[in-house]
Design an enzyme around this catalytic site. Structure first.
Site, short mmCIF file in Angstrom:
data_model
loop_
_atom_site.label_atom_id
_atom_site.label_comp_id
_atom_site.label_asym_id
_atom_site.label_seq_id
_atom_site.Cartn_x
_atom_site.Cartn_y
_atom_site.Cartn_z
N LYS A 59 7.24 2.28 -2.46
CA LYS A 59 7.65 0.88 -2.65
C LYS A 59 7.14 0.33 -3.96
O LYS A 59 7.86 -0.35 -4.70
CB LYS A 59 7.02 0.02 -1.54
CG LYS A 59 7.90 -0.38 -0.44
CD LYS A 59 7.17 -1.51 0.32
CE LYS A 59 7.56 -1.54 1.75
NZ LYS A 59 6.86 -2.62 2.48
N GLY A 84 0.82 -1.20 0.00
CA GLY A 84 0.00 0.00 0.00
C GLY A 84 0.86 1.25 0.00
O GLY A 84 0.32 2.37 0.07
N ASP A 118 8.60 -6.67 3.70
CA ASP A 118 8.60 -5.94 4.96
C ASP A 118 9.99 -5.40 5.13
O ASP A 118 10.99 -6.11 4.97
CB ASP A 118 8.19 -6.82 6.15
CG ASP A 118 7.69 -5.95 7.30
OD1 ASP A 118 6.72 -5.21 7.09
OD2 ASP A 118 8.28 -5.99 8.39
N SER A 119 10.07 -4.13 5.42
CA SER A 119 11.37 -3.47 5.41
C SER A 119 11.41 -2.40 6.47
O SER A 119 10.39 -2.06 7.07
CB SER A 119 11.61 -2.87 4.02
OG SER A 119 10.47 -2.15 3.59
N ARG A 166 16.16 -3.20 -0.87
CA ARG A 166 15.06 -3.73 -1.69
C ARG A 166 15.58 -4.23 -3.04
O ARG A 166 15.13 -5.26 -3.54
CB ARG A 166 14.00 -2.65 -1.90
CG ARG A 166 12.76 -3.13 -2.66
CD ARG A 166 11.58 -2.18 -2.52
NE ARG A 166 11.19 -2.04 -1.12
CZ ARG A 166 11.54 -1.02 -0.34
NH1 ARG A 166 12.23 0.00 -0.83
NH2 ARG A 166 11.19 -0.99 0.93
N PHE A 177 11.58 7.71 -0.79
CA PHE A 177 10.49 7.86 0.18
C PHE A 177 11.04 7.55 1.57
O PHE A 177 12.21 7.21 1.73
CB PHE A 177 9.31 6.94 -0.17
CG PHE A 177 9.61 5.47 -0.02
CD1 PHE A 177 10.23 4.77 -1.03
CD2 PHE A 177 9.27 4.79 1.15
CE1 PHE A 177 10.52 3.41 -0.89
CE2 PHE A 177 9.54 3.44 1.30
CZ PHE A 177 10.17 2.75 0.28
N GLY A 178 10.17 7.64 2.56
CA GLY A 178 10.52 7.22 3.92
C GLY A 178 11.75 7.93 4.46
O GLY A 178 11.86 9.17 4.40
P1 ITT Z 1 3.25 -2.04 2.97
O1 ITT Z 1 3.29 -2.82 4.25
O2 ITT Z 1 1.86 -1.82 2.47
O3 ITT Z 1 4.18 -2.58 1.93
P2 ITT Z 1 4.57 -0.02 4.56
O4 ITT Z 1 5.13 1.33 4.27
O5 ITT Z 1 3.68 -0.15 5.78
O6 ITT Z 1 3.79 -0.54 3.27
P3 ITT Z 1 6.50 -1.66 5.87
O7 ITT Z 1 5.56 -2.13 6.92
O8 ITT Z 1 7.44 -2.66 5.29
O9 ITT Z 1 5.73 -1.05 4.64
O10 ITT Z 1 7.30 -0.44 6.48
C1 ITT Z 1 8.45 -0.04 5.88
C2 ITT Z 1 8.81 1.36 6.37
O11 ITT Z 1 10.23 1.41 6.50
C3 ITT Z 1 8.42 2.39 5.33
O12 ITT Z 1 7.14 2.91 5.56
C4 ITT Z 1 9.54 3.41 5.49
O13 ITT Z 1 9.24 4.27 6.58
C5 ITT Z 1 10.73 2.55 5.86
N1 ITT Z 1 11.45 2.12 4.64
C6 ITT Z 1 11.47 0.88 4.09
N2 ITT Z 1 12.18 0.87 2.96
C7 ITT Z 1 12.61 2.13 2.77
C8 ITT Z 1 13.36 2.76 1.77
O14 ITT Z 1 13.79 2.12 0.68
N3 ITT Z 1 13.64 4.05 1.92
C9 ITT Z 1 13.20 4.74 2.99
N4 ITT Z 1 12.46 4.24 3.97
C10 ITT Z 1 12.15 2.93 3.86
#
Ligand code: ITT
Length: 207
Positions: free
Chosen positions: A16, A12, A73-74, A185, A156-157
């Site tokens: 990503k 979502g 999950d990241s 990723r 992002f993030g």
């Molecule tokens: P989905 O579960 O729907 O895939 P989400 O954003 O909730 O979306 P996660 O639970 O895996 O996904 O949370 C990952 C968070 O970690 C994400 O929202 C970012 O805050 C951070 N993150 C992960 N990968 C990142 C990246 O490549 N660059 C920056 N922040 C990242």
């Protein structure tokens, strides 16, 4: 190889989704998103680890769609914070917070941490599965330093505060392809792509 095999890219998170679409551009599956298949329900991330949550998401969305599904999950693990925010990366500043608010909180918590103790790593666990199978997991990690204020506007993030010392740039200063080459990723997705190509080539995906 079947042209009609579909792979649900189950996230979502628009950032990503964009990255995964690029990273899986060459796999022998037609990529579809949650929006494409009309799924707006979220699989709850109740696991304690990246592995648990990746499996929960892949199994949950595969059951909802009936399709081959990939989920990741990241998150960011900061050494000086004992690995936080880790699996809570998306929820670090509470539900509904913005990326900017999460960054602000993280920087506040690292305010008194000196330059030589600001190591961090991004981790990604990717799960590939379909309704009747245990998902296969693929891992990726990359290492960097948390800077003191955001730099760059891509990605992002937490990208704007994650510096690759060897590149002299933050993740948010990298073009999509560059980020894909070095990111957690990208590393996990290349491993998953090998499995997807084997499935597509041997047509095992339909068995
Ligand atoms: P989905 O579960 O729907 O895939 P989400 O954003 O909730 O979306 P996660 O639970 O895996 O996904 O949370 C990952 C968070 O970690 C994400 O929202 C970012 O805050 C951070 N993150 C992960 N990968 C990142 C990246 O490549 N660059 C920056 N922040 C990242």
């Amino acid at each position: 190889m079947s042209q009609s095999l579909k792979l649900l890219v189950a996230t979502g998170n628009p950032g990503k989704l964009k990255e995964l679409a690029g990273l899986f551009a060459d796999v022998p599956f037609e990529l579809v998103s949650l929006a494409d298949v009309g799924i707006d329900e979220e699989v709850p991330e109740t696991g304690e680890t990246f592995e648990d949550n990746a499996v929960l998401k892949a199994v949950g969305y595969a059951a909802m769609s009936g399709m081959w599904t990939v989920a990741d999950d990241s998150g960011l693990e900061v050494k000086a914070l004992g690995g936080e925010p880790g699996v809570r990366s998306a929820r670090y500043a509470g539900e509904g917070a913005t990326d900017a608010q999460r960054i602000e909180l993280l920087l506040e918590n690292l305010e008194n941490v000196p330059e030589d103790r600001r190591q961090a790593r991004f981790r990604c666990v990717m799960a590939l599965g379909r309704p009747d199978r245990t998902p296969e997991l693929f891992q990726g990690a990359c290492h960097g330093i948390i800077v003191r204020s955001p730099i760059g506007s891509r990605g992002f993030g937490y990208d704007p505060i994650f510096l690759f010392p060897e590149l002299g740039r933050t993740m948010a200063e990298l073009a999509d392809e560059e980020k894909g080459r070095v990111s957690h990723r990208g590393i996990a997705a290349r491993k998953a792509a090998v499995a997807l190509r084997a499935l597509g080539t041997h047509d095992q995906a339909k068995e």
